[in-house]
Design a protein around this motif. Structure first.
Motif, short mmCIF file in Angstrom:
data_model
loop_
_atom_site.label_atom_id
_atom_site.label_comp_id
_atom_site.label_asym_id
_atom_site.label_seq_id
_atom_site.Cartn_x
_atom_site.Cartn_y
_atom_site.Cartn_z
N SER A 125 0.83 -1.21 0.00
CA SER A 125 0.00 0.00 0.00
C SER A 125 0.86 1.25 0.00
CB SER A 125 -0.93 0.01 1.22
OG SER A 125 -1.85 -1.03 1.16
N LEU A 126 1.90 1.24 0.82
CA LEU A 126 2.79 2.40 0.88
C LEU A 126 3.54 2.58 -0.44
CD1 LEU A 126 4.12 2.09 4.53
CD2 LEU A 126 2.57 3.84 3.61
N GLU A 127 3.91 1.47 -1.10
CA GLU A 127 4.56 1.57 -2.41
C GLU A 127 3.62 2.22 -3.43
OE1 GLU A 127 7.67 0.95 -3.60
OE2 GLU A 127 8.33 0.52 -1.56
N ALA A 128 2.34 1.82 -3.40
CA ALA A 128 1.35 2.40 -4.32
C ALA A 128 1.20 3.90 -4.05
CB ALA A 128 0.01 1.68 -4.17
N LEU A 129 1.04 4.26 -2.78
CA LEU A 129 0.88 5.68 -2.42
C LEU A 129 2.14 6.48 -2.73
CD1 LEU A 129 -1.08 5.24 0.91
CD2 LEU A 129 -2.00 6.01 -1.30
N LYS A 130 3.30 5.88 -2.52
CA LYS A 130 4.56 6.55 -2.85
C LYS A 130 4.62 6.88 -4.34
CE LYS A 130 9.54 5.65 -2.87
NZ LYS A 130 10.57 4.63 -2.57
N PHE A 131 4.25 5.91 -5.19
CA PHE A 131 4.22 6.15 -6.63
C PHE A 131 3.27 7.29 -6.98
CE2 PHE A 131 2.13 5.62 -10.70
CZ PHE A 131 3.20 5.55 -11.57
N ILE A 134 -7.27 -7.51 -4.38
CA ILE A 134 -6.26 -8.55 -4.13
C ILE A 134 -6.25 -9.48 -5.34
CG2 ILE A 134 -5.57 -10.45 -2.64
CD1 ILE A 134 -6.78 -8.91 -0.31
N ASP A 135 -5.06 -9.81 -5.84
CA ASP A 135 -4.94 -10.55 -7.08
C ASP A 135 -5.08 -12.07 -6.95
OD1 ASP A 135 -2.49 -11.21 -5.95
OD2 ASP A 135 -1.29 -10.51 -7.66
N HIS A 136 -5.43 -12.55 -5.77
CA HIS A 136 -5.71 -13.98 -5.56
C HIS A 136 -7.02 -14.10 -4.78
CE1 HIS A 136 -1.57 -14.53 -6.79
NE2 HIS A 136 -1.78 -15.84 -6.84
N ILE A 154 -3.81 -4.31 -5.07
CA ILE A 154 -3.91 -3.43 -6.23
C ILE A 154 -4.85 -2.29 -5.84
CG2 ILE A 154 -4.49 -3.27 -8.67
CD1 ILE A 154 -4.35 -6.44 -8.63
N LEU A 155 -4.32 -1.11 -5.73
CA LEU A 155 -5.12 0.06 -5.37
C LEU A 155 -6.00 0.45 -6.56
CD1 LEU A 155 -5.74 2.16 -3.20
CD2 LEU A 155 -3.81 3.50 -4.06
N SER A 156 -7.29 0.66 -6.29
CA SER A 156 -8.25 0.95 -7.37
C SER A 156 -9.11 2.16 -7.02
CB SER A 156 -9.14 -0.27 -7.60
OG SER A 156 -10.01 -0.46 -6.50
N ASP A 157 -10.00 2.47 -7.91
CA ASP A 157 -11.02 3.51 -7.78
C ASP A 157 -10.42 4.90 -7.62
OD1 ASP A 157 -13.31 4.95 -7.61
OD2 ASP A 157 -14.17 3.85 -5.94
N PHE A 158 -10.11 5.47 -8.77
CA PHE A 158 -9.52 6.81 -8.80
C PHE A 158 -10.53 7.86 -9.23
CE2 PHE A 158 -5.99 4.00 -8.70
CZ PHE A 158 -5.02 4.68 -8.00
N GLY A 159 -11.82 7.57 -9.03
CA GLY A 159 -12.88 8.49 -9.42
C GLY A 159 -12.84 9.81 -8.68
N ARG A 160 -12.32 9.79 -7.47
CA ARG A 160 -12.24 11.03 -6.69
C ARG A 160 -10.79 11.46 -6.44
NH1 ARG A 160 -17.32 10.84 -2.56
NH2 ARG A 160 -18.86 10.98 -4.19
N ALA A 161 -9.87 10.80 -7.12
CA ALA A 161 -8.46 11.19 -7.01
C ALA A 161 -8.28 12.55 -7.67
CB ALA A 161 -7.57 10.16 -7.68
N THR A 162 -7.19 13.18 -7.34
CA THR A 162 -6.89 14.47 -7.95
C THR A 162 -5.41 14.57 -8.23
OG1 THR A 162 -7.27 16.85 -7.76
CG2 THR A 162 -6.59 15.71 -5.76
N ILE A 163 -5.11 15.39 -9.19
CA ILE A 163 -3.72 15.66 -9.55
C ILE A 163 -3.38 17.02 -8.98
CG2 ILE A 163 -2.11 15.98 -11.46
CD1 ILE A 163 -3.92 14.06 -13.10
N LEU A 164 -2.32 17.06 -8.19
CA LEU A 164 -1.92 18.33 -7.57
C LEU A 164 -1.63 19.36 -8.64
CD1 LEU A 164 0.39 16.97 -4.75
CD2 LEU A 164 -1.94 17.82 -4.53
#
Length: 168
Positions: free
Chosen positions: A105-111, A129-131, A145-155
């Motif tokens: 999770s931290l790797e995903a957020l770091k990216f 989860i892929d299994h 696998i982090l999903s759902d970027f419908g409310r994500a934002t780009i700084l």
């Protein structure tokens, strides 16, 4: 809810169908996924496989446009895994799994953060989860696998969009 997820015919893909008129949510999520892809992606972030629109006529024969995104289909979510473990074992996840999920999770957020993207709706329901739960219970290694970027934002646009799940 702005959308519904449907399994695709072949079982390896899923289609996120946005409600008619939810063009802002679709446009935002599409833009975020395109930005993620342009930055090389991450093994811990859901990848899209295309966008399309579906049209239906409503009861008054007015066309309704439903934006759609195609993704890989994941067998389960962290939320379902947590509920299963709690129900079956009356406990939480074993510490090695907590560490694995936390690290990934931290790797995903770091990216995301390194590329100016803020998820804003990080919760167990949005961590795939892929299994399957059965495979995990039998000791199979897995990835989140982090999903759902419908409310994500780009700084620096963080204050322009509604963010997160209102209940949280």
């Amino acid at each position: 809810s702005f959308s519904t997820i449907y399994p695709a015919e072949n079982g390896t893909r899923a289609i996120k169908v946005f409600c008619a008129g939810e063009y802002e949510e679709f446009a935002n999520e599409s833009r975020v996924y395109n930005t993620i892809a342009a930055k090389g992606g991450s093994p811990y972030i859901l990848q899209h496989h295309g966008f399309f629109t579906h049209m239906e006529l409503n009861t008054s024969f007015t066309p309704q446009i439903f934006p759609c995104i195609i993704f890989d289909r994941a067998p389960t979510t962290l939320s379902k895994l947590l509920n299963y473990v709690n129900k079956k074992y009356n406990s939480g996840l074993p510490m090695p799994l907590v560490k694995l999920i936390g690290r990934q999770s931290l790797e995903a957020l770091k990216f995301l953060h390194a590329n100016g993207i803020v998820h804003t709706d990080y919760k167990p329901e949005n961590i795939l989860i892929d299994h399957s739960i059965e495979e995990i219970e039998n000791g199979s290694p897995f990835n989140i696998i982090l999903s759902d970027f419908g409310r994500a934002t780009i700084l620096p646009e963080i204050f322009k969009l509604r963010v997160g799940t209102p209940e949280y």
